[in-house]
Design a protein around this motif. Structure first.
Motif, PDB file in Angstrom:
ATOM      1  N   UNK A   1       0.873  -1.170   0.000  1.00 21.11           N
ATOM      2  CA  UNK A   1       0.000   0.000   0.000  1.00 21.11           C
ATOM      3  C   UNK A   1       0.910   1.220   0.000  1.00 21.11           C
ATOM      4  N   UNK A   2       1.074   1.835  -1.150  1.00 22.31           N
ATOM      5  CA  UNK A   2       2.054   2.906  -1.282  1.00 22.31           C
ATOM      6  C   UNK A   2       1.478   4.072  -2.087  1.00 22.31           C
ATOM      7  N   UNK A   3       1.770   5.281  -1.598  1.00 26.05           N
ATOM      8  CA  UNK A   3       1.422   6.515  -2.303  1.00 26.05           C
ATOM      9  C   UNK A   3      -0.079   6.661  -2.534  1.00 26.05           C
ATOM     10  N   UNK A   4      -0.879   6.262  -1.552  1.00 26.09           N
ATOM     11  CA  UNK A   4      -2.326   6.487  -1.582  1.00 26.09           C
ATOM     12  C   UNK A   4      -2.678   7.661  -0.679  1.00 26.09           C
ATOM     13  N   UNK A   5      -3.805   8.321  -0.957  1.00 25.75           N
ATOM     14  CA  UNK A   5      -4.340   9.355  -0.078  1.00 25.75           C
ATOM     15  C   UNK A   5      -5.439   8.706   0.756  1.00 25.75           C
ATOM     16  N   UNK A   6      -5.226   8.621   2.057  1.00 24.91           N
ATOM     17  CA  UNK A   6      -6.155   7.941   2.962  1.00 24.91           C
ATOM     18  C   UNK A   6      -6.532   8.933   4.053  1.00 24.91           C
TER      19      UNK A   6
ATOM     20  N   UNK B   1       3.067  -4.032   3.701  1.00 21.61           N
ATOM     21  CA  UNK B   1       3.879  -2.816   3.758  1.00 21.61           C
ATOM     22  C   UNK B   1       3.009  -1.590   3.443  1.00 21.61           C
ATOM     23  N   UNK B   2       3.013  -0.624   4.378  1.00 19.81           N
ATOM     24  CA  UNK B   2       2.280   0.624   4.219  1.00 19.81           C
ATOM     25  C   UNK B   2       3.309   1.756   4.240  1.00 19.81           C
ATOM     26  N   UNK B   3       3.664   2.276   3.084  1.00 16.86           N
ATOM     27  CA  UNK B   3       4.767   3.241   3.032  1.00 16.86           C
ATOM     28  C   UNK B   3       4.480   4.318   1.985  1.00 16.86           C
TER      29      UNK B   3
ATOM     30  N   UNK C   1       5.004   0.084   8.753  1.00 10.81           N
ATOM     31  CA  UNK C   1       4.311   1.325   8.418  1.00 10.81           C
ATOM     32  C   UNK C   1       5.324   2.451   8.286  1.00 10.81           C
ATOM     33  N   UNK C   2       4.936   3.468   7.545  1.00  5.91           N
ATOM     34  CA  UNK C   2       5.818   4.619   7.361  1.00  5.91           C
ATOM     35  C   UNK C   2       6.036   5.342   8.677  1.00  5.91           C
ATOM     36  N   UNK C   3       7.153   6.038   8.766  1.00  4.65           N
ATOM     37  CA  UNK C   3       7.549   6.644  10.041  1.00  4.65           C
ATOM     38  C   UNK C   3       6.668   7.815  10.441  1.00  4.65           C
ATOM     39  N   UNK C   4       5.959   8.450   9.481  1.00  5.27           N
ATOM     40  CA  UNK C   4       5.138   9.610   9.832  1.00  5.27           C
ATOM     41  C   UNK C   4       3.683   9.237  10.096  1.00  5.27           C
ATOM     42  N   UNK C   5       3.428   7.955  10.380  1.00  9.94           N
ATOM     43  CA  UNK C   5       2.077   7.543  10.749  1.00  9.94           C
ATOM     44  C   UNK C   5       1.643   8.293  12.000  1.00  9.94           C
ATOM     45  N   UNK C   6       0.380   8.718  12.017  1.00 11.80           N
ATOM     46  CA  UNK C   6      -0.130   9.476  13.159  1.00 11.80           C
ATOM     47  C   UNK C   6      -0.591   8.570  14.281  1.00 11.80           C
ATOM     48  N   UNK C   7      -1.760   8.869  14.818  1.00 13.74           N
ATOM     49  CA  UNK C   7      -2.290   8.097  15.941  1.00 13.74           C
ATOM     50  C   UNK C   7      -2.521   6.647  15.542  1.00 13.74           C
TER      51      UNK C   7
ATOM     52  N   UNK D   1       6.079  -1.258  13.983  1.00 17.56           N
ATOM     53  CA  UNK D   1       7.301  -1.497  13.216  1.00 17.56           C
ATOM     54  C   UNK D   1       7.365  -0.526  12.030  1.00 17.56           C
ATOM     55  N   UNK D   2       8.520   0.011  11.775  1.00 18.25           N
ATOM     56  CA  UNK D   2       8.689   1.049  10.754  1.00 18.25           C
ATOM     57  C   UNK D   2       9.335   0.453   9.505  1.00 18.25           C
TER      58      UNK D   2
END
Length: 683
Positions: free
Chosen positions: A393-398, A432-434, A464-470, A477-478
């Motif tokens: 899951x990459x480069x999506x607007x969620x 992978x979510x990045x 997950x990407x490092x800038x994940x919020x709440x 894991x990053x």
């Protein structure tokens, strides 16, 4: 056998009991079909036919036709008028008649603007077709063999395309709304293409069925191009056990399951990592909205989903390994890129609760916005993966979700009908979510999700990407810069116990029985009615009662024990408070664990002093404190890598032992002090 192995086996026995309850809970089934094998992959994605059509379908009222095409561009209007003259002379009045006339591969059927209700196909079956012997699905329809479909093509299908090769069916209107195929809720499927390699659909609308509008089954090569589907009990588009497929520029809405469903796509990448030679199905330029879920796929394997929009559904997109009978399980290798997945916050469950969905489909009001959700779905969620592996899951607007942007949970193999012990934890790995845009729209405006990530904690290689919020858990894991790189990777065999309990409770949904699980906030449970809060309150009540009695009977007067008791009560209160806010991740759960961990430790030290004859009980209490502190660290600082179960499981099981032991300790009579020796006194 090591203690770790013994513990995992004991825990697995407990989970088996829970899982058995889950598997026996009545629930709507996903798509059920006859046994099929996946294509051998020798086909290809078909190209659109050019030139004049071979066969024409139209109605005969010229005045009505001229009104339909009056607003078309001049060239398109002239072409349609010329085709109409030809069709009146040598064409067909129903699409099925034209399909039956196809006598060679590579033919094109053109449908002129009009409403096609296929009246000859609508009546209920009679004679031998009314007495076919076939198993029934959980939804009540017969699961017919291919031979039975050929024998009785309209038992379930308004238009049946069986065994036709390289057939193209296209509308000639200015938009897909100019040609409408309408099943009037009298058939399972509006159009069914079965074992029809190379089929191509373009520029029309299909609608109003008791299952799905456009169904492609067991076909190697298909294209769905600029087609609209709407107002169906289950799916808009359903493709199953197929390869070399392409959806493009499609739209779907008003469906009780998903708008787009590439179930059991050909499992061509099983056993591979992230790098794959090709995908079996591509979906691009589509818009799926106001459904239960925009996109879904049980065993949606090797599907490339890019540059689409999924919005204003209950859930944006989902893939799963939760239903048996689907080739290619467990699900693997979906790739999502550059999709807009936003504002999926619709809640259609009230239509089930108030009886709307118990009416006949024609009376439910689908055309006015009613949707009857067929399975259990967490409303307000962007991407749901319930038992999948190696998904990208990459480069999506969620953005804009009131529950979670991303939802990941595991599904044990027995749910899909596989009992082998080694497979039970074979899902929820290497997802992978990045590089996604979380909580922000494409224009850069802030549109936060209430929670960016909800994860049950099970699986290995997820990142997950490092800038994940709440998030919940509080830390994740990053992903590293390269696919496959994970910082702080985990390898849990089971998820978090409270989350597992929530999933177990929420699974008990049945649209036909109008059963909405009590205790599940997916269906509107609030406050004390939520299972998480009920569990927290129950645990708090037991521990507070047992701890208070233990303190009064054995530890009264100990300052250390009193301080520990106060910390424990505060920690339990915070835990209950945190359970009411599980949709909004906060540090409260970790703080509650920190306080209760300190309380256990202090209580254990006091027990060593006040009950010297019970050192094992004291050390067990101290161990419980250490595990609770470790659980706080796991939840708030860093998920402990590569342990088979989270500290919460060990803490919970040891806590049960402690409570029973504490009851014994508090109930035991105190030993009397020895009586003075009379003789010694006299002396």
């Amino acid at each position: 056998m090591s203690w770790t192995r013994r513990f995992v086996l004991a825990l697995s026995a407990v989970l088996t009991v829970l899982a058995t309850a889950l598997s026996t809970a009545p629930a709507a089934q996903a798509h059920e079909e006859r046994p099929v094998t996946l294509p051998d992959g020798s086909g290809s994605v078909p190209a659109a036919h050019t030139g004049e059509p071979d066969l024409l379908v139209c109605k005969t009222g010229r005045a009505a036709f001229e009104r339909r095409v009056a607003g078309f561009p001049a060239a398109l209007k002239a072409r349609n008028l010329a085709l109409f003259d030809r069709c009146v002379r040598q064409g067909y009045r129903h699409l099925q008649q034209a399909v039956d006339a196809v006598d060679r591969p590579g033919m094109t059927i053109a449908m002129l603007p009009g409403l096609y209700e296929e009246e000859p196909s609508l009546p209920a079956p009679t004679g031998a077709c009314a007495a076919l012997k076939a198993p029934r699905s959980a939804l009540g329809y017969q699961i017919l063999s291919y031979a039975q479909q050929r024998q009785c093509p309209h038992n379930q299908n308004l238009v049946a395309i069986l065994g036709k090769k390289d057939l193209q069916i296209e509308g000639t209107g200015a938009s897909r709304l100019d040609v409408v195929v309408d099943a009037r809720y009298a058939k399972l499927n509006a159009l069914r293409a079965d074992s029809s390699d190379g089929v191509y659909f373009r520029n029309f609308t299909a609608q109003r069925t008791t299952f799905n509008s456009l169904y492609v089954l067991a076909s190697d090569g298909f294209v769905i191009d600029d087609v609209l589907t709407r107002w169906n009990d289950e799916y808009g588009f359903l493709t199953f056990a197929s390869d070399h497929g392409l959806y493009k520029n499609c739209e779907s809405y008003g469906n009780g399951d998903s708008g787009i469903y590439p179930g059991s796509a050909s499992d061509i990448n099983d056993g591979r990592g992230y790098d794959v030679p090709r995908h079996s199905i591509e979906i691009t330029g589509c818009h799926s909205h106001h459904n239960m879920v925009g996109y879904s796929g049980t065993a949606g394997d090797s599907v490339y989903v890019h540059d689409n929009e999924f919005d204003h559904n209950m859930g944006g997109a989902s893939m799963d390994s939760a239903f048996p009978g689907h080739p290619g399980l467990p699900q693997n290798h979906a790739r999502f890129e550059r999709n807009l997945i936003h504002d999926n916050n619709e809640d259609y469950y009230p239509y089930v609760a108030d009886g709307t969905c118990a009416r006949p489909p024609v009376d439910r009001g689908y055309e006015q916005g009613v949707v009857c959700p067929q399975i259990s779905m967490p409303p307000g969620t962007g991407i749901i993966t319930a038992g999948g592996n190696w998904n990208l899951y990459e480069n999506n607007w969620i953005y804009g979700h009131r529950r979670a942007g991303v939802f990941l949970s595991a599904v044990p193999a027995f749910i899909r009908g596989e009992s082998a012990w080694g497979k039970q934890a074979d899902t929820s790995h290497h997802n992978r979510y990045a590089g996604n845009h979380l909580g922000v729209d494409r224009a850069g405006h802030a549109r936060p999700n209430r929670t960016d990530v909800w994860w049950d904690g099970q699986g290995s290689g997820n990142c997950w990407q490092s800038d994940t919020g709440a998030t919940t858990p509080y830390t994740l894991p990053v992903c590293g810069p390269r696919r496959g790189d994970v910082t702080g990777g985990t390898g849990r065999l089971v998820g978090e116990p409270v989350k597992l309990a929530q999933l177990l409770v929420c699974a008990d949904y049945d649209v036909r029985a109008r059963r909405l699980p009590a205790g599940c906030d997916w269906y509107g449970a609030h406050g004390i009615r939520r299972v998480e809060t009920q569990l927290a309150l129950g645990v708090a009540a037991v521990l507070a009662l047992v701890g208070t009695v233990l303190w009064r009977r054995r530890l009264r007067g100990s300052r250390l024990a009193g301080t520990a008791a106060l910390l424990g009560l505060l920690g339990l209160a915070l835990d209950v408070a945190a359970s009411t806010r599980s949709l909004t991740p906060t540090p409260l759960p970790a703080l509650a664990l920190l306080l209760t961990g300190l309380a256990w430790t202090g209580l254990g030290l006091a027990l060593r002093t006040r009950l010297p004859r019970r050192p094992a009980f004291a050390w067990t209490t101290i161990a419980l404190g250490a595990l609770t502190l470790l659980d706080a660290f796991d939840k708030a600082v860093l998920m402990i890598p590569w342990i088979p179960v989270g500290p919460a499981w060990v803490r919970g099981l040891l806590g049960v032992v402690w409570v029973l032991w504490a009851v014994v300790v508090t109930g035991a009579r105190r030993r009397s002090a020895p009586s003075p020796d009379p003789a010694g006194s006299a002396a």
